[in-house]
Write a protein that holds these residues in place. Structure first.
Motif, PDB file in Angstrom:
ATOM      1  N   THR A   1      56.090  22.562 -13.326  1.00  0.00           N
ATOM      2  CA  THR A   1      55.549  21.936 -14.699  1.00  0.00           C
ATOM      3  C   THR A   1      55.553  20.757 -15.364  1.00  0.00           C
ATOM      4  OG1 THR A   1      57.180  22.791 -16.067  1.00  0.00           O
ATOM      5  CG2 THR A   1      55.274  24.366 -15.245  1.00  0.00           C
ATOM      6  N   PHE A   2      56.656  19.848 -14.899  1.00  0.00           N
ATOM      7  CA  PHE A   2      57.141  18.633 -15.359  1.00  0.00           C
ATOM      8  C   PHE A   2      56.250  17.492 -15.514  1.00  0.00           C
ATOM      9  CE2 PHE A   2      58.891  14.319 -15.533  1.00  0.00           C
ATOM     10  CZ  PHE A   2      59.889  14.555 -16.448  1.00  0.00           C
ATOM     11  N   ASN A   3      55.240  17.512 -14.261  1.00  0.00           N
ATOM     12  CA  ASN A   3      54.352  16.575 -14.137  1.00  0.00           C
ATOM     13  C   ASN A   3      53.132  16.437 -15.173  1.00  0.00           C
ATOM     14  OD1 ASN A   3      56.035  14.927 -12.395  1.00  0.00           O
ATOM     15  ND2 ASN A   3      54.829  15.303 -10.681  1.00  0.00           N
ATOM     16  N   ILE A   4      52.966  17.782 -15.598  1.00  0.00           N
ATOM     17  CA  ILE A   4      51.882  18.043 -16.692  1.00  0.00           C
ATOM     18  C   ILE A   4      51.623  16.979 -17.813  1.00  0.00           C
ATOM     19  CG2 ILE A   4      50.589  19.615 -18.311  1.00  0.00           C
ATOM     20  CD1 ILE A   4      51.744  21.912 -16.573  1.00  0.00           C
ATOM     21  N   HIS A   5      52.993  16.776 -18.206  1.00  0.00           N
ATOM     22  CA  HIS A   5      53.226  15.833 -19.512  1.00  0.00           C
ATOM     23  C   HIS A   5      53.930  14.798 -19.268  1.00  0.00           C
ATOM     24  CE1 HIS A   5      50.947  18.405 -22.100  1.00  0.00           C
ATOM     25  NE2 HIS A   5      51.815  19.653 -21.862  1.00  0.00           N
ATOM     26  N   GLY A   6      55.138  14.826 -18.184  1.00  0.00           N
ATOM     27  CA  GLY A   6      56.048  13.873 -18.008  1.00  0.00           C
ATOM     28  C   GLY A   6      55.812  12.810 -16.684  1.00  0.00           C
ATOM     29  N   GLY A   7      54.851  13.458 -15.900  1.00  0.00           N
ATOM     30  CA  GLY A   7      54.714  12.542 -14.409  1.00  0.00           C
ATOM     31  C   GLY A   7      54.439  10.999 -14.842  1.00  0.00           C
TER      32      GLY A   7
ATOM     33  N   ALA B   1      54.029   9.152 -24.936  1.00  0.00           N
ATOM     34  CA  ALA B   1      54.572  10.599 -24.688  1.00  0.00           C
ATOM     35  C   ALA B   1      54.416  11.637 -25.666  1.00  0.00           C
ATOM     36  CB  ALA B   1      56.210  10.147 -25.148  1.00  0.00           C
ATOM     37  N   THR B   2      54.521  12.723 -25.218  1.00  0.00           N
ATOM     38  CA  THR B   2      54.282  14.191 -25.873  1.00  0.00           C
ATOM     39  C   THR B   2      55.622  14.662 -26.323  1.00  0.00           C
ATOM     40  OG1 THR B   2      53.548  15.207 -23.962  1.00  0.00           O
ATOM     41  CG2 THR B   2      51.919  14.322 -25.142  1.00  0.00           C
ATOM     42  N   GLU B   3      55.550  15.633 -27.137  1.00  0.00           N
ATOM     43  CA  GLU B   3      57.159  16.520 -27.479  1.00  0.00           C
ATOM     44  C   GLU B   3      57.191  17.250 -26.082  1.00  0.00           C
ATOM     45  OE1 GLU B   3      58.916  16.806 -29.727  1.00  0.00           O
ATOM     46  OE2 GLU B   3      58.102  15.584 -31.152  1.00  0.00           O
ATOM     47  N   PRO B   4      58.363  17.212 -25.865  1.00  0.00           N
ATOM     48  CA  PRO B   4      59.692  16.940 -26.614  1.00  0.00           C
ATOM     49  C   PRO B   4      60.221  15.510 -26.032  1.00  0.00           C
ATOM     50  CG  PRO B   4      60.460  18.531 -24.864  1.00  0.00           C
ATOM     51  CD  PRO B   4      58.916  18.402 -24.784  1.00  0.00           C
ATOM     52  N   LEU B   5      59.623  14.984 -25.073  1.00  0.00           N
ATOM     53  CA  LEU B   5      59.890  13.688 -24.698  1.00  0.00           C
ATOM     54  C   LEU B   5      59.839  12.547 -25.596  1.00  0.00           C
ATOM     55  CD1 LEU B   5      60.634  11.404 -22.534  1.00  0.00           C
ATOM     56  CD2 LEU B   5      58.373  11.347 -21.662  1.00  0.00           C
ATOM     57  N   SER B   6      58.781  12.511 -26.758  1.00  0.00           N
ATOM     58  CA  SER B   6      58.801  11.685 -27.816  1.00  0.00           C
ATOM     59  C   SER B   6      60.100  11.744 -28.715  1.00  0.00           C
ATOM     60  CB  SER B   6      57.415  11.796 -28.695  1.00  0.00           C
ATOM     61  OG  SER B   6      57.465  13.297 -29.095  1.00  0.00           O
ATOM     62  N   THR B   7      60.530  13.026 -29.099  1.00  0.00           N
ATOM     63  CA  THR B   7      61.740  12.997 -29.753  1.00  0.00           C
ATOM     64  C   THR B   7      62.818  12.272 -29.163  1.00  0.00           C
ATOM     65  OG1 THR B   7      60.879  14.960 -30.806  1.00  0.00           O
ATOM     66  CG2 THR B   7      63.446  14.905 -31.031  1.00  0.00           C
TER      67      THR B   7
END
Length: 351
Positions: free
Chosen positions: A8-14, A89-95
Motif C-alpha cells: 500500500t505504500f506507493n498509493i500515497h508515498g511512492g 504529501a498527504t497524511e501521515p507523511l505531511s505531519t
C-alpha cells in the motif's frame, strides 16, 4: 504491519519517495569535496558549485562573494525542495515532514530570546534564523521577559506549545535558563517524534527509532560534557535526558554523575555501537567528538536509503543536506580566511 508496506505504500508515498531518492543522488560526492578543498577563492567554489545541483541558485550572484551568501543560497535550495515535498504529501507523511522542522523552530526561538537578552536588533536576528523554523509570530518573541510570557504571548499558537509545559516558570530569562529551556524543549520534541514514529509502525518505526535514539544519546553526551563545571545539579542534568535510546535508563544514571570527559568516555565505551566513536579520541579530548558523532550519524542516515517503503528517507535526506551545507560553510570559511591547512578538520564526507 511490518513487511506489508509494499502493498500500500506507493498509493500515497511512492511519488515522493522517488523524488527524495532523486534528490539524494544530487548530494556532493567525495570527488566534489576534494575539488572544493583545492579552491583558492570563493569565486572558485562558486564556479565548481555551478556545475552541481546548486547551479541555478548561485550562477547570478555577483563578485565578490561572501560565505554567508553561499550558505544562504544552498539553504534556499533545501527549503524549496522541502516545501515541494510538503505540498505533495498527504497524511501521515505531511505531519512527519512537519516534525522534521520543529528542531529548527526551537533553535530559532532560542536564538531570538538570547539575542534580545544581549540587546541585539530583532531584524538582524530574524535574518540569522533558519528558514525552515520560521512561524508567524516569531518577531514578537523579543517582548517576553520570562518563560510564562514567552508561552502566553507567542508560543501558545505554534506546534511547540505542548513541549513548553515542562518549561513554564516565572524565572527571568538568562543564559543558563535559556540553555535549560532549549534542552527541555528538545527532549519533549524528540520523545514526541519518537512516539509518533512508533504509531506509524513498520519499517518507518524501526529505522526512525534507531536514528532518533542516536540523536537522543548524542544529546545526552553533549549535555553531560557541557554541564561539567557548571551549577547544574546531577538531578537537573538527568531531567534533560530523553526517556529512550540505547543509554536509557542505566547509561543516563552513570552519565548524570560524571565529572570529566574521561568518565563520560568510560560510560560510553560500555555500549558497543559507541565504542568506535570514542576510540578515535585521545584521553581528555572533546574537540573532535562532534565530528566523530557527525560521521557516525551520516553513516546511519545513508543506510536508511538501503530499505524501501518507509518515511525515514525524508528525515535522512534533510539531515544529510544540512550536513552538506555545514561542510560547504566550513570549506568557504577556510578559503575566505586563508586557512586551507584546516579545511579537512570538520568536513564530513557523505558518499
Amino acid at each position: 504491519m511490518y513487511g506489508f508496506e509494499a502493498m500500500t505504500f506507493n498509493i500515497h508515498g511512492g511519488y515522493l519517495e522517488a523524488i527524495v531518492r532523486g534528490h539524494r543522488s544530487g548530494l556532493l560526492t567525495a570527488a566534489d569535496y576534494n575539488n572544493l578543498c583545492q579552491c583558492e577563492t570563493l569565486d572558485d567554489i562558486k564556479m565548481h558549485l555551478t556545475a552541481t545541483e546548486y547551479g541555478p541558485y548561485l550562477q547570478n550572484e555577483p563578485s565578490p562573494l561572501h560565505t554567508t551568501t553561499i550558505v544562504e543560497k544552498c539553504t534556499l535550495k533545501l527549503v524549496d525542495e522541502y516545501k515541494h515535498m510538503l505540498c505533495q504529501a498527504t497524511e501521515p507523511l505531511s505531519t512527519f515532514l512537519e516534525y522534521i522542522t520543529y528542531g529548527h523552530m526551537i533553535d530559532n526561538v532560542v536564538l531570538i530570546v538570547t539575542g534580545t537578552l544581549h540587546e541585539r536588533d530583532v531584524q538582524e536576528l530574524l535574518e540569522k534564523c533558519h528558514p525552515l523554523g520560521m512561524f508567524d509570530s516569531i518577531a514578537t518573541l523579543a517582548v517576553a521577559q520570562n518563560m510564562r510570557e514567552l508561552y502566553r504571548l507567542v508560543l501558545v499558537d505554534t506546534p511547540l506549545a505542548p513541549y513548553f509545559s515542562e518549561c513554564i516558570t516565572s524565572e527571568d530569562l538568562d543564559d543558563m535558563n535559556i540553555e535549560i529551556m532549549r534542552n527541555t524543549l528538545y527532549k519533549a520534541y524528540l520523545e514526541d517524534f519518537y512516539q509518533f514514529c512508533q504509531k506509524l509502525g513498520g519499517a518507518t518505526a524501526e529505522i526512525m527509532s534507531d536514528l532518533l535514539a542516536f540523536e537522543a544519546d548524542r544529546r545526552a553526551v553533549n549535555i553531560t560534557i557541557n554541564s561539567i563545571g557548571t551549577e547544574l545539579t546531577r538531578d537537573d542534568r538527568k531531567k534533560l535526558y530523553s526517556s529512550f535510546g540505547l543509554l536509557y535508563p542505566y547509561g543516563h544514571e552513570e552519565l548524570a554523575v560524571c565529572d570529566d570527559i574521561d568518565q563520560v568516555r568510560g560510560v560510553m565505551e560500555k555500549y558497543p555501537p559507541y565504542q568506535p566513536i570514542f576510540s578515535k579520541l585521545s584521553y581528555g579530548e572533546s574537540q573532535m567528538l562532534d565530528k566523530a558523532f557527525y560521521e557516525e550519524e551520516v553513516k546511519r542516515l545513508c543506510l536508511s536509503f538501503e530499505q524501501q517503503f518507509h518515511y525515514g528517507v525524508f528525515f535522512a535526506y534533510m539531515r544529510l543536506k544540512e550536513q552538506e551545507i555545514r561542510n560547504l560553510m566550513w570549506i568557504s570559511e577556510c578559503v575566505a580566511q586563508n586557512q586551507k591547512s584546516r579545511v579537512h578538520d570538520s568536513v564530513v564526507f557523505i558518499f
